[in-house]
Design a protein around this motif. Structure first.
Motif, mmCIF file in Angstrom:
data_model
loop_
_atom_site.group_PDB
_atom_site.id
_atom_site.type_symbol
_atom_site.label_atom_id
_atom_site.label_comp_id
_atom_site.label_asym_id
_atom_site.label_seq_id
_atom_site.Cartn_x
_atom_site.Cartn_y
_atom_site.Cartn_z
ATOM 1 N N LYS A 145 1.050 -0.848 -0.526
ATOM 2 C CA LYS A 145 -0.208 0.165 -0.263
ATOM 3 C C LYS A 145 1.043 1.067 0.063
ATOM 4 C CE LYS A 145 -3.868 0.286 0.715
ATOM 5 N NZ LYS A 145 -5.143 0.400 -0.341
ATOM 6 N N ALA A 146 2.044 1.047 0.524
ATOM 7 C CA ALA A 146 2.790 2.575 0.219
ATOM 8 C C ALA A 146 3.368 2.922 -0.596
ATOM 9 C CB ALA A 146 3.906 1.757 1.853
ATOM 10 N N GLU A 147 4.028 1.730 -1.223
ATOM 11 C CA GLU A 147 4.124 1.658 -2.597
ATOM 12 C C GLU A 147 3.214 2.165 -3.229
ATOM 13 O OE1 GLU A 147 7.460 -0.816 -5.438
ATOM 14 O OE2 GLU A 147 6.204 -1.924 -3.938
ATOM 15 N N GLN A 148 2.275 1.679 -3.121
ATOM 16 C CA GLN A 148 0.815 2.538 -4.134
ATOM 17 C C GLN A 148 0.755 3.955 -4.099
ATOM 18 O OE1 GLN A 148 -2.088 -0.348 -3.065
ATOM 19 N NE2 GLN A 148 -1.296 -2.110 -4.378
ATOM 20 N N PHE A 149 0.989 4.319 -2.647
ATOM 21 C CA PHE A 149 0.411 5.855 -2.785
ATOM 22 C C PHE A 149 1.395 5.917 -2.272
ATOM 23 C CE2 PHE A 149 -1.707 4.697 1.668
ATOM 24 C CZ PHE A 149 -3.371 4.504 0.604
ATOM 25 N N LYS A 150 3.041 6.310 -3.027
ATOM 26 C CA LYS A 150 4.212 7.003 -3.369
ATOM 27 C C LYS A 150 3.829 6.770 -4.695
ATOM 28 C CE LYS A 150 9.553 7.333 -3.364
ATOM 29 N NZ LYS A 150 10.927 6.403 -2.831
ATOM 30 N N ALA A 152 1.894 7.263 -6.598
ATOM 31 C CA ALA A 152 0.638 7.853 -6.924
ATOM 32 C C ALA A 152 0.783 9.521 -6.473
ATOM 33 C CB ALA A 152 -0.637 7.553 -6.265
ATOM 34 N N GLY A 153 2.297 9.863 -5.779
ATOM 35 C CA GLY A 153 2.296 10.839 -5.228
ATOM 36 C C GLY A 153 1.925 11.847 -4.418
ATOM 37 N N ALA A 333 -13.671 20.627 0.420
ATOM 38 C CA ALA A 333 -11.976 20.660 0.020
ATOM 39 C C ALA A 333 -11.948 20.057 -1.581
ATOM 40 C CB ALA A 333 -11.464 19.828 1.719
ATOM 41 N N GLN A 334 -11.359 20.547 -2.029
ATOM 42 C CA GLN A 334 -10.745 20.140 -3.302
ATOM 43 C C GLN A 334 -9.057 19.700 -2.940
ATOM 44 O OE1 GLN A 334 -12.633 20.856 -5.780
ATOM 45 N NE2 GLN A 334 -14.577 21.365 -3.864
ATOM 46 N N PHE A 335 -9.250 18.707 -3.956
ATOM 47 C CA PHE A 335 -7.827 17.854 -3.766
ATOM 48 C C PHE A 335 -7.094 17.914 -5.563
ATOM 49 C CE2 PHE A 335 -9.608 16.418 0.066
ATOM 50 C CZ PHE A 335 -9.312 15.387 0.256
ATOM 51 N N THR A 336 -6.235 18.086 -5.396
ATOM 52 C CA THR A 336 -5.497 18.062 -6.272
ATOM 53 C C THR A 336 -3.759 17.538 -5.737
ATOM 54 O OG1 THR A 336 -5.326 19.892 -7.657
ATOM 55 C CG2 THR A 336 -3.816 19.009 -8.108
ATOM 56 N N GLY A 337 -4.066 15.683 -6.594
ATOM 57 C CA GLY A 337 -3.037 14.663 -5.656
ATOM 58 C C GLY A 337 -3.475 14.992 -4.411
ATOM 59 N N TYR A 338 -2.411 15.386 -3.763
ATOM 60 C CA TYR A 338 -2.412 15.782 -2.528
ATOM 61 C C TYR A 338 -1.817 16.926 -1.921
ATOM 62 C CZ TYR A 338 -2.231 10.409 -2.193
ATOM 63 O OH TYR A 338 -2.069 8.875 -2.781
ATOM 64 N N HIS A 339 -2.682 17.974 -2.436
ATOM 65 C CA HIS A 339 -2.831 19.401 -1.784
ATOM 66 C C HIS A 339 -3.866 19.494 -1.834
ATOM 67 C CE1 HIS A 339 2.129 19.775 -3.697
ATOM 68 N NE2 HIS A 339 1.423 20.453 -3.126
ATOM 69 N N VAL A 340 -4.547 20.023 -1.116
ATOM 70 C CA VAL A 340 -5.767 20.191 -1.220
ATOM 71 C C VAL A 340 -5.726 21.987 -0.501
ATOM 72 C CG1 VAL A 340 -6.244 18.133 0.790
ATOM 73 C CG2 VAL A 340 -5.069 20.081 1.728
#
Length: 365
Positions: A145-150, A152-153, A333-340
């Motif tokens: 899961k950690a690898e998937q999150f990384k 994904a940005g 809240a608006q997400f752009t990747g992990y920017h909120v």
């Protein structure tokens, strides 16, 4: 302005099962309220019950919400401190449901002023990048899961721990093996360790470049936090140990933590959250804004709060990214990747879709 009625909704949001040290959640146990006024507009608030942490369930929130509504009907919603003081006199604790009412008052006040909530609070925009949380599981599953999150940005990973120290060390080892050392890693024991277990676990993780450890022990062991800090190089963040400004002062005064995690469900909303971060700032203890399993509506209120505070340095705003299977929020809240971020719509700038609400159990007082 006068409160004319309050609508209360059982806002159950189905989600993929999510495990922490104290239990598993398979739906978000949320409560949504609308405080209607004679000014022709309403304020919105949301809270998320996490019974194994805060001691409130969705049902207790809904019962008290009706009592609070009867208490406030016909009164001025702009007198925020007076209204919240009434709730504290009515019932001790129950900070989760109180936070929804606090949020709705702030939404109303900002709308009345014609401002986005963060501007009403005297804040300004800043970049906010949230971490993303990996739930408890087998080391290989968590590493995958950690690898998937990384991939994904993700910019920061937060890892749920709090079981046997040796097993938790292996979980972190597997994650570092999978993602390397160029991404910040923070861990959260959710009160799962004893003092001795915390020392064993933290010693075992010191070589894995841990940004901080959240709430290693039960809050009744707060008197041992200062000693724990002398036993490890990993910074300690207090979470369940801090519900109020008094808690923050007690821990900071005793050098018991490096950081504090603020959650509206603990602070009873924005008023208490602002006070906690101010106390922490006086001791030069940075804070994080976190949450339970709120939707993008309450998440928007947290972003407004973060914009308005200089001492909030860390962001754990991934609640609706943790497997929510429906998104009933309009705006928010608006997400752009992990920017909120949030828009400059007045108030919190969020509401719940009418179609979703029509399927929710509801009350009007």
């Amino acid at each position: 302005m006068i409160i004319t009625s309050i609508a209360i909704y059982r806002l159950s949001i189905p989600m993929e099962p999510f495990a922490i040290a104290t239990g598993v959640m398979d739906y978000a146990q949320n409560t949504f309220i609308r405080i209607h006024t004679d000014a022709g507009f309403y304020g919105v608030g949301e809270c998320s019950a996490f019974p194994m942490i805060v001691g409130e369930t969705q049902d207790t929130c809904l019962v008290l919400a009706r009592e609070f509504a009867r208490l406030w009907k016909g009164k001025d919603p702009l007198a925020i401190n007076e209204r919240m003081a009434e709730l504290d006199l009515f019932v001790a604790g129950n900070t989760t449901i109180k936070s929804a009412f606090d949020m709705a008052l702030h939404d109303l006040a900002a709308k009345d002023a014609g401002l986005p909530l963060y501007k009403f609070l005297g804040g300004q925009r800043k970049e906010i990048i949230t971490d993303i949380t990996i739930g408890l599981g087998e080391p290989e599953v968590m590493a995958q899961k950690a690898e998937q999150f990384k991939s994904a940005g993700a910019a920061v990973l937060k890892v749920k721990l709090g079981k046997k120290p040796k097993d938790d060390v292996e979980r972190v080892r597997a994650i570092r093996r999978a993602v390397g050392f160029d991404i910040p890693l923070r861990v959260d024991a959710n009160q799962g360790w004893s003092f001795e277990e915390a020392i064993e676990a933290l010693h075992g993780m010191e070589s894995f470049k841990i940004q901080f450890c959240e709430q290693p022990m039960r809050s009744y062991n707060d008197h041992m936090l200062s000693a724990l800090r002398t036993q490890t190089i990993i910074p300690i963040m207090a979470d369940e140990s801090v519900y109020s400004p008094r808690d923050a002062d007690r821990l900071c005064r005793n050098d018991a933590c490096d950081y504090i995690n603020i959650k509206f469900s603990k602070s009873a909303g924005i008023v208490g959250a602002l006070q906690i971060q101010q106390v922490a700032a006086e001791y030069e203890v940075p804070c994080m804004i976190g949450g339970m399993l709120e939707s993008r509506l309450a998440l928007a209120a947290k972003i407004h709060f973060a914009y308005a505070t200089n001492n909030v340095k860390f962001y754990d705003l991934d609640t609706c990214m943790l497997g929510h299977l429906e998104d009933p929020v309009v705006g928010g809240a608006q997400f752009t990747g992990y920017h909120v971020a949030v828009t400059d719509d007045i108030g919190i700038g969020a509401d719940i879709e009418p179609g979703f609400l029509s399927r929710c159990e509801s009350w009007s007082v």
